[in-house]
Design a protein around this motif. Structure first.
Motif, PDB file in Angstrom:
ATOM      1  N   ILE A 109      -5.471   5.522  -6.494  1.00 49.43           N
ATOM      2  CA  ILE A 109      -6.532   5.062  -5.597  1.00 49.43           C
ATOM      3  C   ILE A 109      -7.531   4.209  -6.367  1.00 49.43           C
ATOM      4  O   ILE A 109      -8.030   3.189  -5.878  1.00 49.43           O
ATOM      5  CB  ILE A 109      -7.225   6.267  -4.934  1.00 49.43           C
ATOM      6  CG1 ILE A 109      -6.237   6.976  -4.001  1.00 49.43           C
ATOM      7  CG2 ILE A 109      -8.468   5.822  -4.150  1.00 49.43           C
ATOM      8  CD1 ILE A 109      -6.734   8.303  -3.470  1.00 49.43           C
ATOM      9  N   GLY A 110      -7.822   4.625  -7.612  1.00 51.21           N
ATOM     10  CA  GLY A 110      -8.730   3.857  -8.454  1.00 51.21           C
ATOM     11  C   GLY A 110      -8.230   2.454  -8.729  1.00 51.21           C
ATOM     12  O   GLY A 110      -9.018   1.501  -8.797  1.00 51.21           O
ATOM     13  N   GLU A 111      -6.900   2.303  -8.904  1.00 48.14           N
ATOM     14  CA  GLU A 111      -6.313   0.976  -9.113  1.00 48.14           C
ATOM     15  C   GLU A 111      -6.625   0.061  -7.930  1.00 48.14           C
ATOM     16  O   GLU A 111      -6.996  -1.099  -8.097  1.00 48.14           O
ATOM     17  CB  GLU A 111      -4.803   1.096  -9.305  1.00 48.14           C
ATOM     18  CG  GLU A 111      -4.378   1.643 -10.651  1.00 48.14           C
ATOM     19  CD  GLU A 111      -4.456   0.597 -11.740  1.00 48.14           C
ATOM     20  OE1 GLU A 111      -4.498  -0.608 -11.416  1.00 48.14           O
ATOM     21  OE2 GLU A 111      -4.474   0.986 -12.919  1.00 48.14           O
ATOM     22  N   TYR A 112      -6.461   0.595  -6.727  1.00 48.36           N
ATOM     23  CA  TYR A 112      -6.715  -0.214  -5.535  1.00 48.36           C
ATOM     24  C   TYR A 112      -8.206  -0.519  -5.391  1.00 48.36           C
ATOM     25  O   TYR A 112      -8.593  -1.633  -5.024  1.00 48.36           O
ATOM     26  CB  TYR A 112      -6.198   0.519  -4.294  1.00 48.36           C
ATOM     27  CG  TYR A 112      -4.718   0.372  -4.099  1.00 48.36           C
ATOM     28  CD1 TYR A 112      -4.182  -0.736  -3.451  1.00 48.36           C
ATOM     29  CD2 TYR A 112      -3.836   1.333  -4.576  1.00 48.36           C
ATOM     30  CE1 TYR A 112      -2.819  -0.887  -3.273  1.00 48.36           C
ATOM     31  CE2 TYR A 112      -2.466   1.199  -4.418  1.00 48.36           C
ATOM     32  CZ  TYR A 112      -1.960   0.091  -3.765  1.00 48.36           C
ATOM     33  OH  TYR A 112      -0.610  -0.055  -3.607  1.00 48.36           O
ATOM     34  N   ILE A 113      -9.048   0.458  -5.695  1.00 45.27           N
ATOM     35  CA  ILE A 113     -10.495   0.216  -5.626  1.00 45.27           C
ATOM     36  C   ILE A 113     -10.896  -0.848  -6.642  1.00 45.27           C
ATOM     37  O   ILE A 113     -11.730  -1.722  -6.366  1.00 45.27           O
ATOM     38  CB  ILE A 113     -11.270   1.533  -5.877  1.00 45.27           C
ATOM     39  CG1 ILE A 113     -11.031   2.502  -4.717  1.00 45.27           C
ATOM     40  CG2 ILE A 113     -12.763   1.246  -6.038  1.00 45.27           C
ATOM     41  CD1 ILE A 113     -11.606   3.877  -4.941  1.00 45.27           C
ATOM     42  N   GLY A 114     -10.288  -0.793  -7.846  1.00 36.55           N
ATOM     43  CA  GLY A 114     -10.564  -1.803  -8.865  1.00 36.55           C
ATOM     44  C   GLY A 114     -10.181  -3.196  -8.409  1.00 36.55           C
ATOM     45  O   GLY A 114     -10.900  -4.173  -8.661  1.00 36.55           O
ATOM     46  N   LYS A 115      -9.050  -3.298  -7.717  1.00 31.32           N
ATOM     47  CA  LYS A 115      -8.622  -4.598  -7.206  1.00 31.32           C
ATOM     48  C   LYS A 115      -9.583  -5.104  -6.126  1.00 31.32           C
ATOM     49  O   LYS A 115      -9.910  -6.289  -6.069  1.00 31.32           O
ATOM     50  CB  LYS A 115      -7.192  -4.506  -6.661  1.00 31.32           C
ATOM     51  CG  LYS A 115      -6.145  -4.361  -7.749  1.00 31.32           C
ATOM     52  CD  LYS A 115      -4.750  -4.301  -7.165  1.00 31.32           C
ATOM     53  CE  LYS A 115      -3.728  -4.148  -8.274  1.00 31.32           C
ATOM     54  NZ  LYS A 115      -3.660  -5.321  -9.147  1.00 31.32           N
ATOM     55  N   ILE A 116     -10.024  -4.205  -5.270  1.00 26.02           N
ATOM     56  CA  ILE A 116     -11.010  -4.588  -4.257  1.00 26.02           C
ATOM     57  C   ILE A 116     -12.292  -5.083  -4.929  1.00 26.02           C
ATOM     58  O   ILE A 116     -12.894  -6.079  -4.509  1.00 26.02           O
ATOM     59  CB  ILE A 116     -11.313  -3.397  -3.328  1.00 26.02           C
ATOM     60  CG1 ILE A 116     -10.064  -3.020  -2.520  1.00 26.02           C
ATOM     61  CG2 ILE A 116     -12.468  -3.728  -2.374  1.00 26.02           C
ATOM     62  CD1 ILE A 116     -10.198  -1.709  -1.770  1.00 26.02           C
ATOM     63  N   TYR A 117     -12.699  -4.401  -5.984  1.00 20.60           N
ATOM     64  CA  TYR A 117     -13.899  -4.768  -6.742  1.00 20.60           C
ATOM     65  C   TYR A 117     -13.774  -6.180  -7.307  1.00 20.60           C
ATOM     66  O   TYR A 117     -14.690  -7.009  -7.184  1.00 20.60           O
ATOM     67  CB  TYR A 117     -14.097  -3.749  -7.860  1.00 20.60           C
ATOM     68  CG  TYR A 117     -15.169  -4.092  -8.870  1.00 20.60           C
ATOM     69  CD1 TYR A 117     -16.521  -4.028  -8.539  1.00 20.60           C
ATOM     70  CD2 TYR A 117     -14.831  -4.454 -10.165  1.00 20.60           C
ATOM     71  CE1 TYR A 117     -17.504  -4.326  -9.462  1.00 20.60           C
ATOM     72  CE2 TYR A 117     -15.802  -4.749 -11.100  1.00 20.60           C
ATOM     73  CZ  TYR A 117     -17.136  -4.687 -10.752  1.00 20.60           C
ATOM     74  OH  TYR A 117     -18.097  -4.982 -11.678  1.00 20.60           O
ATOM     75  N   SER A 126     -13.805  -8.833  -4.540  1.00 25.62           N
ATOM     76  CA  SER A 126     -15.111  -9.013  -3.909  1.00 25.62           C
ATOM     77  C   SER A 126     -16.021  -9.921  -4.730  1.00 25.62           C
ATOM     78  O   SER A 126     -16.935 -10.543  -4.187  1.00 25.62           O
ATOM     79  CB  SER A 126     -15.792  -7.653  -3.706  1.00 25.62           C
ATOM     80  OG  SER A 126     -16.130  -7.061  -4.953  1.00 25.62           O
ATOM     81  N   THR A 152       0.832  -1.207   0.000  1.00 26.17           N
ATOM     82  CA  THR A 152       0.000   0.000   0.000  1.00 26.17           C
ATOM     83  C   THR A 152       0.864   1.253   0.000  1.00 26.17           C
ATOM     84  O   THR A 152       0.360   2.364   0.216  1.00 26.17           O
ATOM     85  CB  THR A 152      -0.921   0.018   1.234  1.00 26.17           C
ATOM     86  OG1 THR A 152      -0.116  -0.059   2.428  1.00 26.17           O
ATOM     87  CG2 THR A 152      -1.901  -1.143   1.216  1.00 26.17           C
TER      88      THR A 152
END
Length: 314
Positions: A289-297, A300, A231
């Motif tokens: 930040i979008g890259e990390y959100i995409g990975k979380i998506y 999930s 991170t």
């Protein structure tokens, strides 16, 4: 005696596969004859949804000699997923699995030493390049910089090691607990722990065909490794934001001083530069930040990393 499986991910490798199959077979037979591995050892090709005749060649090899097995993925899922498929499929069948790319640029002659280290108690044995003299200056510079950047970003990997390694059944069982969708195996394997060691080797030139990892894919893999294992990029944004905030306070004081001394005439250059700099920084921060959100998506959704269409084995 060690039951050894060789996992070989393949994607459009019809040009190199016949030669690689012969060399791998000769190597395993010599290890069997030397009493180093079991006669039940196998070479397993994992076809990552190839669009050429790769699977047909694998099928023919299996029909001619049962030392060869094959796993066919339902579609192309990428090198890391194909390799993961091979490791997870074979973990219950072999005592140890060696992963190696189909072009055999990695030295198969160190198989013996890997097995000996395994028999001495190592659960993971990494194949590490001794030097990069066969690489161009640009390739050597970018590759070595790649490992250093990964280390600085908190992604701990073995220097000059790709995906050429031996893993024991115990290590593979532990590795199966890693369930993330975003795979970067060379960074995940060291997290398993257990006793490990390295063997060094000289990497040879590719015999035929084109590399499946041009610069664009190497950069994508590097970014995947950083964002999957660390991170720090987000922490760097926070630190950069604090620095810019401090600079803005200094600029505020400077502006007030200029105002009260009557020197309030300003040019458009400083304003334009400030707008572009802050705007670019904000876009970069949002992108990371979008890259990390995409990975979380993606994580999930819990979609399967691969689907096996066919498995040729005894």
């Amino acid at each position: 005696m060690t039951k050894l499986y060789i996992a070989v991910p393949c994607y459009n490798e019809e040009e190199v596969l016949p030669d690689s199959a012969v060399k791998l077979r000769e190597k395993l037979i010599s290890m069997m004859d030397g009493g180093l591995i079991s006669r039940d050892s196998r070479i397993v090709f994992i076809d990552d949804g190839s669009s050429d005749n790769t699977w047909q060649l694998i099928t023919e090899l299996h029909q001619v000699d049962r030392i060869f097995s094959g796993i066919k993925l339902s579609r192309n899922r990428g090198h890391q997923n194909a390799l993961m498929c091979g490791l997870m499929t074979l973990k219950d069948e072999a005592d140890a699995v060696i992963s190696i790319d189909a072009d055999l640029q990695d030295d198969i002659e160190v198989f013996d030493e890997m097995v000996k280290r395994y028999e001495d108690g190592c659960d993971v044995v990494y194949g590490v390049r001794a030097k990069r003299e066969t690489d161009t200056f640009f390739k050597r510079f970018t590759a070595e910089g790649y490992y250093k950047v990964l280390d600085k970003m908190g992604a701990k990997v073995i220097f000059n090691h790709a995906d050429f390694r031996l893993m024991s059944r115990r290590a593979l069982e532990a590795f199966s607990e890693f369930s993330e969708t975003n795979l970067f195996l060379r960074g995940l394997v060291p997290m398993v722990g257990f006793k490990s060691d390295i063997v060094t080797y000289e990497r040879s030139e590719r015999l035929a065909g084109e590399s499946k990892y041009p610069l664009k894919k190497m950069l994508a893999l590097a970014w995947e490794g950083i964002t999957s294992l660390s991170t720090k990029p987000i922490k760097l944004i926070t630190r950069l934001g604090m620095i810019i905030f401090l600079v803005s306070i200094i600029m505020l004081i400077y502006t007030l001083i200029r105002f009260f001394t009557g020197a309030t005439q300003t040019g458009w250059a400083s304003l334009a530069v400030s707008i572009w700099a802050i705007g670019g920084l904000q876009m970069m921060a949002i992108g990371i930040i979008g890259e990390y959100i995409g990975k979380i998506y993606l994580e999930s959704k819990r979609r399967p990393r691969y689907i096996v269409e066919e498995y040729l084995h005894d």
